[in-house]
Design an enzyme around this catalytic site. Structure first.
Site, PDB file in Angstrom:
ATOM      1  N   TYR A  57       0.825  -1.204   0.000  1.00  0.00           N
ATOM      2  CA  TYR A  57       0.000   0.000   0.000  1.00  0.00           C
ATOM      3  C   TYR A  57       0.866   1.265   0.000  1.00  0.00           C
ATOM      4  O   TYR A  57       1.785   1.422   0.809  1.00  0.00           O
ATOM      5  CB  TYR A  57      -0.921   0.036   1.229  1.00  0.00           C
ATOM      6  N   HIS A  87      -3.071  16.364  -2.662  1.00  0.00           N
ATOM      7  CA  HIS A  87      -3.568  16.455  -1.291  1.00  0.00           C
ATOM      8  C   HIS A  87      -3.348  17.829  -0.657  1.00  0.00           C
ATOM      9  O   HIS A  87      -3.775  18.062   0.483  1.00  0.00           O
ATOM     10  CB  HIS A  87      -2.905  15.379  -0.423  1.00  0.00           C
ATOM     11  N   ASN A 208       1.291  11.212   6.078  1.00  0.00           N
ATOM     12  CA  ASN A 208       0.367  10.291   6.731  1.00  0.00           C
ATOM     13  C   ASN A 208       0.680  10.213   8.227  1.00  0.00           C
ATOM     14  O   ASN A 208       1.518   9.432   8.659  1.00  0.00           O
ATOM     15  CB  ASN A 208       0.513   8.912   6.074  1.00  0.00           C
ATOM     16  N   TYR A 289     -18.923  30.179  45.658  1.00  0.00           N
ATOM     17  CA  TYR A 289     -18.227  29.045  45.036  1.00  0.00           C
ATOM     18  C   TYR A 289     -16.988  29.477  44.256  1.00  0.00           C
ATOM     19  O   TYR A 289     -15.973  28.788  44.243  1.00  0.00           O
ATOM     20  CB  TYR A 289     -19.171  28.323  44.069  1.00  0.00           C
ATOM     21  N   ARG A 292     -14.446  29.942  47.109  1.00  0.00           N
ATOM     22  CA  ARG A 292     -14.327  28.815  48.038  1.00  0.00           C
ATOM     23  C   ARG A 292     -13.999  27.504  47.323  1.00  0.00           C
ATOM     24  O   ARG A 292     -13.271  26.656  47.848  1.00  0.00           O
ATOM     25  CB  ARG A 292     -15.650  28.677  48.806  1.00  0.00           C
ATOM     26  N   PHE A 336      -2.029   6.263  12.003  1.00  0.00           N
ATOM     27  CA  PHE A 336      -2.248   7.658  11.624  1.00  0.00           C
ATOM     28  C   PHE A 336      -3.501   8.250  12.254  1.00  0.00           C
ATOM     29  O   PHE A 336      -3.723   9.455  12.207  1.00  0.00           O
ATOM     30  CB  PHE A 336      -2.386   7.763  10.100  1.00  0.00           C
ATOM     31  N   GLU A 425     -12.690   5.347   4.433  1.00  0.00           N
ATOM     32  CA  GLU A 425     -12.297   5.968   5.698  1.00  0.00           C
ATOM     33  C   GLU A 425     -13.590   6.418   6.379  1.00  0.00           C
ATOM     34  O   GLU A 425     -14.044   7.547   6.235  1.00  0.00           O
ATOM     35  CB  GLU A 425     -11.332   7.128   5.421  1.00  0.00           C
TER      36      GLU A 425
END
Length: 515
Positions: A57, A87, A208, A289, A292, A336, A425
Site C-alpha cells: 500500500y 492532497h 500520513n 463558590y 471557596r 495515523f 475511511e
C-alpha cells in the site's frame, strides 16, 4: 536571547520542552547516528519490496479508495509527487509559525524511528529548514486528523520536494523566511537548501500522520501549565481583594478528599496569601463558590493536563504513518488515526473552559458592589465619580464574552465524524479541529485571566487606600508590584484594550510567574 541546546532526534526521547525550544526559541535539531542507521535500513527495505513487485500500500498502489489499484514500479516516483500535489487542499488562515516548526520537528522524529521507509535526506532537509528559518505556509483548515493531517502535511511537503520531471515546476508551496512570504522554491533557494525528488513511499511518509494535531496539543500543554499557575495567582489576588476566608483552603479539608490537583491548588493559594491581613478580616462564614471552590474546579484541570502531557509525550515518539516496515515486512494499519489526540484535546478544552468560567465569576463579584464586601461599583476608585466614570464595567463584559466563546469551543469535536474516500475511511477523528479549538480556547483563557488580574489589582489598590496599614500576602504583593510596573491604577475612564494586552504580554514573557 541565548539559543537553546541542540535537540538530538532518535525517535524515542523527544520531550515537550524540546519541541518548544525548537518551535519558539530557535534551537537547532540533528539526527542521532543510531537513528540514521535505522532509517537507512528501512529505506533499503522499501527499495527491495518495490523491486519484488509485491503489492504494498502506498508504495506501488494507489491511496485510500484506490488501495487496490496496482501502480507500476517505474511510476512510484510520480505516485509520490502526485500524492503531495493532489492532497495540498487546505484552506483558511495559516497555522502560526511555531505550530509549523513544531510539526516539522515531530515529523522528523517520527521518521527517525526507522519504520516509515524514507531516506535520511528527507529528515536532514526538514532539520536544515528549521535551522535556517524556512517555515512552510500551511493552511489551518482541511484536516480530519485521520489518515493523519493529510492536507497540512502536503502543503509542508510541497516546499521541500520537487517535481521529478521538472524540478522548478509549480506548485512549490509557500514559505516564510525572514518575515517575507515567498514561494517555497524561492525560500529554499535563498538559504541554499536543495529541494528533494521524493522516492517510493516518501510522499506518504511525509503526509500520513496526525502531526499537526500533536504539534498543537504539545504547545497547548506547555501553555496550559503556565496558565494554570497564573489562575492560582489570580484566585489568590481576588480572594484577598474580596476579604475572603481561609478555611476553605485548609490543608486538612483537601487531604480528606485526596484529589492531588485540588490539594495542590489549595496549597498554592495558602502560600500566595501567606501574611495577608485582608484574609479572614470579616465576620463572614464562607465565600461564594468562585472563591471557596477554586481548588475543586481548578485542581482537576491540573490532573487532566498531566494526562494530556502523557498522551503528547507518547505521540511525539510514535510511528504514525501507513504502512510501517518491520523486519523487511510491510504492515498496513491505522497508527495515523488521531483519535487519542482528539479525545485528549477535547478533555483538556473542557477543563480549561471551566478555569476561565470560574475566573469570569470572580471578576463579576469584584465589579459588583452588591457582592464585593465594600468595594465601589465597577471598581471606580473615586466615590463621587461613579456613574460619570464607568470604571472596569466593560472589562467584565469582555471576560464574559470570552468565557461564553470558550464554552462553545469546549464542545467535543472528536465525537463528530463524516466518512470520506467513498466510505473507505468511515470513522474520522476530527482531531485537528479539536486541537485548533483548544489553541483558540487557550488564547481566550489567557485574556480572561489577564482581565481578572487587572480587576483584582484595582480592587487591592482600593483596599490599601482605605486601610493603608493592611498587609498583602507575599505572593499577591509581588504580583501586584509586577503589574503596577507596567500598568498604573485606573483612576479615570480610558480605552482598556491596551491594558489587557499589556498584562497578557507580561504573562507570556513569564514576568507574572517569575514575580
Amino acid at each position: 536571547m541565548t539559543k537553546s541546546k541542540t535537540v538530538v532526534l532518535d525517535g524515542h526521547n523527544l520531550s515537550l520542552a524540546q519541541v518548544e525550544s525548537v518551535a519558539r526559541k530557535g534551537a537547532d535539531a540533528t539526527l542521532h547516528k543510531r537513528a540514521l542507521k535505522r532509517v537507512q535500513d528501512c529505506s533499503k527495505t522499501v527499495a527491495d519490496l518495490l523491486a519484488s513487485d509485491e503489492p504494498v500500500y502506498g508504495v506501488n498502489t494507489g491511496f485510500g479508495l484506490f488501495a487496490d489499484h496496482k501502480i507500476a514500479s517505474e511510476d512510484a516516483i510520480a505516485l509520490a509527487r502526485n500524492l503531495i500535489v493532489s492532497h495540498a487542499s487546505g484552506v483558511g488562515p495559516p497555522f502560526p509559525e511555531d505550530v509549523v516548526r513544531a510539526a516539522m520537528l515531530i515529523r522528523a522524529n517520527t521518521l527517525a524511528l526507522g519504520h516509515s521507509g524514507t531516506r535520511p535526506a528527507i529528515i536532514s532537509t526538514l532539520l536544515e529548514m528549521l535551522v535556517k528559518g524556512v517555515t512552510p505556509v500551511v493552511p489551518s483548515q482541511g484536516s480530519l486528523g485521520s489518515s493523519g493531517d493529510l492536507a497540512p502535511l502536503s502543503h509542508l511537503a510541497l516546499v521541500l520536494s520537487s517535481d521529478p520531471a521538472d524540478p522548478g515546476a509549480e506548485p512549490t508551496g509557500e514559505a516564510w523566511y525572514e518575515g517575507q512570504r515567498l514561494s517555497g522554491s524561492e525560500a529554499m533557494q535563498r538559504v541554499g537548501i536543495q529541494r528533494i525528488c521524493l522516492q517510493a513511499k516518501e510522499g506518504l511518509a511525509l503526509t500520513n500522520g496526525a502531526t499537526f494535531c500533536i504539534a498543537l496539543l504539545t504547545l497547548a500543554c506547555i501553555d496550559s501549565r503556565r496558565l494554570l499557575r497564573i489562575a492560582e495567582i489570580a484566585t489568590a489576588m481576588s480572594l484577598e481583594a474580596i476579604l475572603g476566608i481561609s478555611a476553605a483552603f485548609d490543608e486538612r479539608l483537601h487531604a480528606s478528599r485526596s484529589h492531588p490537583g485540588q490539594i495542590r491548588v489549595a496549597e498554592q493559594i495558602r502560600a500566595l496569601t501567606s501574611g495577608s491581613t485582608l484574609i479572614d478580616s470579616t465576620n463572614h462564614v464562607q465565600d461564594a463558590y468562585s472563591l471557596r471552590c477554586a481548588p475543586q474546579v481548578q485542581g482537576p484541570a491540573w490532573e487532566i493536563l498531566e494526562y494530556s502531557e502523557q498522551v503528547a509525550a507518547r505521540e511525539l515518539n510514535a510511528a504514525t504513518d501507513n504502512p510501517l516496515f518491520f523486519d523487511g515486512q510491510a504492515l498496513s494499519g491505522g497508527n495515523f488515526h488521531g483519535e487519542p489526540i482528539g479525545l485528549t484535546a477535547d478533555f483538556l478544552k473542557i477543563a480549561l473552559s471551566e478555569v476561565g468560567a470560574i475566573s469570569e465569576r470572580r471578576v463579576s463579584r469584584l465589579t459588583d458592589h452588591n457582592h464585593s464586601r465594600g468595594l465601589p461599583p465597577m471598581l471606580v476608585p473615586i466615590a463621587d465619580q461613579a456613574g460619570l466614570q464607568s470604571g472596569l464595567m466593560m472589562l467584565h463584559y469582555t471576560g464574559a464574552s470570552l468565557a461564553l466563546e470558550n464554552q462553545a469551543l469546549a464542545g467535543p469535536d472528536s465525537i463528530r465524524s463524516l466518512p470520506t474516500s467513498a466510505g473507505q475511511e468511515d470513522l474520522n477523528a476530527n482531531a485537528t479541529t479539536a486541537a485548533r479549538h483548544l489553541a483558540a480556547l487557550i488564547t481566550n483563557l489567557r485574556r480572561i485571566l489577564a482581565i481578572e488580574l487587572i480587576a483584582a489589582s484595582q480592587a487591592l489598590d482600593i483596599r490599601l487606600q482605605k486601610t493603608p496599614d493592611a498587609s498583602l500576602g507575599v505572593g499577591t504583593r509581588a504580583t501586584l508590584n509586577a503589574i503596577r510596573k507596567v500598568l498604573p491604577l485606573s483612576t479615570k475612564d480610558h480605552a482598556i484594550s491596551p491594558d489587557i494586552e499589556t498584562v497578557e504580554q507580561i504573562m507570556l514573557n513569564g514576568e507574572i510567574v517569575k514575580a
